[in-house]
Design an enzyme around this catalytic site. Structure first.
Site, PDB file in Angstrom:
ATOM      1  N   LYS A   9       0.853  -1.202   0.000  1.00  0.00           N
ATOM      2  CA  LYS A   9       0.000   0.000   0.000  1.00  0.00           C
ATOM      3  C   LYS A   9       0.891   1.256   0.000  1.00  0.00           C
ATOM      4  CE  LYS A   9      -3.449  -2.854   2.218  1.00  0.00           C
ATOM      5  NZ  LYS A   9      -4.511  -3.040   3.200  1.00  0.00           N
ATOM      6  N   HIS A  96      -8.517  -3.724  -5.814  1.00  0.00           N
ATOM      7  CA  HIS A  96      -8.411  -3.689  -4.348  1.00  0.00           C
ATOM      8  C   HIS A  96      -9.514  -2.782  -3.787  1.00  0.00           C
ATOM      9  CE1 HIS A  96      -6.989  -3.019  -0.291  1.00  0.00           C
ATOM     10  NE2 HIS A  96      -6.252  -4.106  -0.443  1.00  0.00           N
ATOM     11  N   GLU A 165     -10.839 -10.723  -0.306  1.00  0.00           N
ATOM     12  CA  GLU A 165     -10.514  -9.907   0.864  1.00  0.00           C
ATOM     13  C   GLU A 165     -11.782  -9.265   1.409  1.00  0.00           C
ATOM     14  OE1 GLU A 165      -6.196  -8.429   0.930  1.00  0.00           O
ATOM     15  OE2 GLU A 165      -7.263  -7.075  -0.402  1.00  0.00           O
TER      16      GLU A 165
HETATM   17  P1  13P Z   1      -4.084  -6.482   6.138  1.00  0.00           P
HETATM   18  O1  13P Z   1      -3.293  -7.741   6.010  1.00  0.00           O
HETATM   19  O2  13P Z   1      -3.324  -5.353   6.724  1.00  0.00           O
HETATM   20  O3  13P Z   1      -5.411  -6.721   6.786  1.00  0.00           O
HETATM   21  O4  13P Z   1      -4.392  -5.985   4.625  1.00  0.00           O
HETATM   22  C1  13P Z   1      -4.950  -6.852   3.714  1.00  0.00           C
HETATM   23  C2  13P Z   1      -4.937  -6.199   2.369  1.00  0.00           C
HETATM   24  O5  13P Z   1      -5.708  -5.299   2.094  1.00  0.00           O
HETATM   25  C3  13P Z   1      -3.955  -6.658   1.386  1.00  0.00           C
HETATM   26  O6  13P Z   1      -4.269  -6.195   0.120  1.00  0.00           O
END
Ligand code: 13P
Length: 248
Positions: A9, A96, A165
């Site tokens: 990110k 995402h 996710e």
């Molecule tokens: P986390 O592992 O910090 O919950 O994030 C997941 C994510 O959005 C990966 O793209």
């Protein structure tokens, strides 16, 4: 084959490469190394130097997103799949929830997947329901819709990975129950078989608060082909612990 994908990110400067060097040195000696692939998606600013450094090493570099056009155009601050590929990325995330929240529509996502594949990038297509959708028991319908609206039978399924996710799980420490998650992954694989009309399904990953402890629960679910890891991918120790505990 299992996948451990780290999504950084908005994190990282050139010297953050040290985190990846440690992960790479663990993976080059790991006795299980043939069983999995490690992919890291740093911000755009680091793709070129990291790709050069890790060429022929154990880490592949990907992008976190790409613009929904092919090569060059007059879109300020946009970065196309062609440009990403040219600086060494092998993969790109598409869809995402951060980017959906900022305005990426299904139509835009479909173009992104299409141009990414055209430029020989493998696509990690992200889907997931939010808290309210889950509460209203809409998860299966939401996921089916997200897949159907973007993935196309014409796309080469060998170059697509799906990452599930749940939005309510990202960065919260909350994870689905193992029964629930298994059902959801099976549902996604069933939808993918319908879309591509093939027996062989695509790899489906789980993402959302994955860490070195809960990975032991996830590994019991054989249908999960790997993980998309946010927070824990910014620490070499935490990321390595996930891999170690998965194979323990
Ligand atoms: P986390 O592992 O910090 O919950 O994030 C997941 C994510 O959005 C990966 O793209």
């Amino acid at each position: 084959m299992r996948y451990f994908i780290g999504n950084w990110k908005m994190f990282g400067v050139p010297k953050s490469i040290n985190i990846l060097r440690k992960i790479n040195s663990f993976c080059s000696k790991d006795k299980n190394r043939k069983k999995y692939r490690v992919i890291i998606t740093p911000p755009y600013t680091l793709i070129e130097t990291y790709s050069k450094y890790f060429q022929n090493k154990r880490i592949a570099i990907g992008s976190q997103n790409c613009y929904q056009k092919d090569q060059f155009s007059s879109n300020t601050a946009a970065v196309s799949p062609f440009m990403i590929k040219n600086v060494g990325a092998k993969f790109t995330l598409v869809g995402h929830s951060d980017n959906r929240a900022e305005g990426d529509t299904d139509k835009m996502l479909k173009d992104k997947v299409s141009y990414a594949l055209k430029n020989n990038l493998k696509v990690v297509f992200c889907i997931g329901e939010n808290k309210l959708e889950k509460k209203r028991k809409k998860t299966f319908a939401v996921l089916k819709n997200q897949l159907k609206k973007v993935l196309d039978k014409k796309f080469n399924q060998n170059n697509i990975i799906v990452a599930y996710e749940p939005i309510w799980s990202i960065g919260t420490g909350k994870i689905p129950s193992s029964v629930e998650l298994k059902k959801t992954i099976i549902h996604i694989k069933k939808q993918l078989k319908k879309i591509f009309r093939k027996k062989k399904t695509l790899p489906v990953l789980y993402g959302g608060s994955v860490d070195g402890n809960n990975v032991k629960m996830f590994k019991e679910i054989r249908e999960i082909d790997g993980f998309l890891i946010g927070g824990a991918s910014k620490s070499s120790k935490k990321f390595i612990d996930i891999i170690k505990n998965y194979y323990r």
